[in-house]
Design an enzyme around this catalytic site. Structure first.
Site, short mmCIF file in Angstrom:
data_model
loop_
_atom_site.label_atom_id
_atom_site.label_comp_id
_atom_site.label_asym_id
_atom_site.label_seq_id
_atom_site.Cartn_x
_atom_site.Cartn_y
_atom_site.Cartn_z
N HIS A 82 -4.16 -2.54 8.87
CA HIS A 82 -3.45 -1.18 9.50
C HIS A 82 -4.67 -0.33 9.83
CE1 HIS A 82 -4.01 -0.44 5.16
NE2 HIS A 82 -2.92 -1.23 4.68
N LYS A 129 -6.00 -10.32 -0.60
CA LYS A 129 -5.84 -9.14 -0.24
C LYS A 129 -6.55 -8.30 -1.29
CE LYS A 129 -4.05 -5.20 1.50
NZ LYS A 129 -3.19 -4.80 2.37
N HIS A 170 -7.14 -3.41 2.26
CA HIS A 170 -6.61 -2.00 2.36
C HIS A 170 -7.75 -0.93 2.40
CE1 HIS A 170 -3.54 1.15 2.06
NE2 HIS A 170 -4.73 1.85 1.54
N ASP A 196 2.94 -3.92 8.82
CA ASP A 196 3.03 -3.06 7.44
C ASP A 196 4.29 -2.55 7.18
OD1 ASP A 196 2.13 -2.17 5.15
OD2 ASP A 196 0.89 -0.27 5.95
N HIS A 204 0.87 -8.60 8.67
CA HIS A 204 0.64 -7.74 7.55
C HIS A 204 2.38 -7.33 7.38
CE1 HIS A 204 -1.26 -4.64 5.03
NE2 HIS A 204 0.22 -4.47 4.76
N HIS A 237 5.61 -6.38 4.21
CA HIS A 237 5.92 -6.20 2.88
C HIS A 237 7.42 -6.84 2.80
CE1 HIS A 237 2.41 -3.92 1.50
NE2 HIS A 237 2.49 -3.57 2.28
O1 DOR Z 1 2.40 2.74 3.37
C1 DOR Z 1 2.05 1.87 2.78
N1 DOR Z 1 3.20 1.23 2.07
N2 DOR Z 1 0.87 1.68 2.65
C2 DOR Z 1 0.50 0.54 1.73
O2 DOR Z 1 -0.80 0.02 1.85
C3 DOR Z 1 1.36 0.04 1.04
C4 DOR Z 1 2.88 0.14 1.49
C5 DOR Z 1 4.05 -0.32 0.39
O3 DOR Z 1 3.74 -1.05 -0.41
O4 DOR Z 1 4.88 0.27 0.38
ZN ZN Z 2 0.73 -2.97 3.53
#
Ligand code: DOR
Ligand code: ZN
Length: 344
Positions: A174, A99, A136, A247, A13, A15
């Protein structure tokens, strides 16, 4: 123990963002990880197979010369997702999973799902073709306390979806609660759960006591200590349903240190050193590899990586406090304790 050898870890997971942020973040994850499930919550989101293929190519272009890091792409489910497009992208190997964001649950989730019945045909198709759904798991109802949103989601949304869609493979992303741990454990082979690095370290006091710490704010928000302990026990147990999904969610410092700060902890850079410290504290170094490198591939039906990483224990390791990006500086997660395990 002063040296451990692990199969190269994967991040289930992650970003990576886009543009200048992606350019800085791709090397941070590629340094230690072999593969990652890439979150689709860009602006606008990655909704179609063609958009996922284009984003995959931008990620590949951002990798350091010679890197063999593999981005495993996901589609962002909307109420208008076309099951045929999704199935085609999966069959062609463009995407690994989809997702599900409840609309409004977190960063860039406005195009997510409001009415879960509307995605029923997509979920049924996913069950048929064996494509995992990453969830999520928080309700967004204003009357539900933010610390209860995960537990309520399990009862009101996740469990009904799973009962209505036999064979659907689900990853609870998460997880942050004892209820999440218990539900993941009870779900059999079609249910897995990712656990982040920071939720093994933080409880809600770390965010709020002695001043507000915006770099510890993420969603789902860290809960009480009893929940952190349940997550620690789950991650260090070696049980196959629990695997690492960092995450890691970079936002520039100006967006975190603000009157309305963004959610996300940036952990890609030092995650392995933090995890080794955590597993050592719990006497579970022999189960670190299951969490970082074996359970995730087994759930996703992929081979574990053949390459290895070596971690060596010694004097505290220092990581940069922040990563400079073309979009601005991004603060690296501070676990609040020294890190003795260096990734060689
Ligand atoms: O803390 C987070 N940041 N939780 C999420 O679900 C998304 C993520 C983000 O994209 O910044
Ligand atoms: Zn995330």
């Amino acid at each position: 123990m002063t040296k451990i050898t692990l199969r190269r870890p994967d991040d289930w997971h992650l970003h990576l963002r886009d543009g200048a942020m992606l350019a800085a973040m791709a090397p941070e994850s590629a340094r230690h990880f072999a593969r990652a499930i890439i979150m689709p919550n860009l602006v606008p989101p990655v909704v179609t197979g063609a958009e996922a293929a284009a984003y995959r190519d931008r990620i590949r272009a951002a990798l350091p010369e010679g890197s063999d890091f593999t981005p495993l792409m996901t589609l962002y489910l909307t109420e208008a997702t076309d099951p045929d497009d999704l199935a085609r992208a999966h069959a062609e190997g463009i995407v690994t999973a989809a997702k599900l964001y409840p609309a409004g649950a977190t960063t860039n989730s406005a195009s997510g799902v409001r009415d879960f019945d509307k995605v029923r045909p997509v979920l049924e198709r996913m069950a048929e073709i064996g494509m995992p759904l990453c969830v999520h798991g928080e309700v967004v109802d204003a009357e539900i306390d933010i610390f209860d949103r995960e537990a309520v989601f399990i009862d009101r949304v996740l469990d009904p979806i799973r009962r209505a869609t036999p064979g659907l493979r689900v990853v609870m992303e998460h997880i942050t609660t004892r209820q999440g741990v218990d539900y993941a454990r009870s779900g059999g082979a079609d249910l897995g759960a990712t656990i982040t690095t920071h939720h093994l370290v933080l409880n809600r006091n770390h965010i709020l006591v002695g001043g507000i710490r915006p770099h510890y704010y993420c969603l789902p928000v860290a809960k009480r200590e009893e929940h952190r302990l349940a997550l620690r026990a789950a991650a260090t147990s070696g049980e196959g349903c629990f695997f690492l999904g960092t995450d890691s969610a970079p936002h520039v410092d100006a967006a975190k240190e603000s009157g309305c700060g963004c959610a996300g902890c940036f952990t890609a850079t030092n995650t392995l050193s933090v995890l080794a410290e955590v597993f050592e504290q719990d006497g579970a170094l022999d189960r670190l590899e299951a969490f970082t490198s074996l359970n995730g591939p087994a759930f996703y039906g992929l081979p574990a990586n053949e390459a290895r990483v070596v971690l060596q224990r010694g004097e505290p390791v220092s990581y940069p406090a922040r990563i400079e990006t073309g979009a601005g500086p991004v603060t690296v997660f501070d676990p609040g304790f020294p890190l003795h395990w260096r990734v060689l």
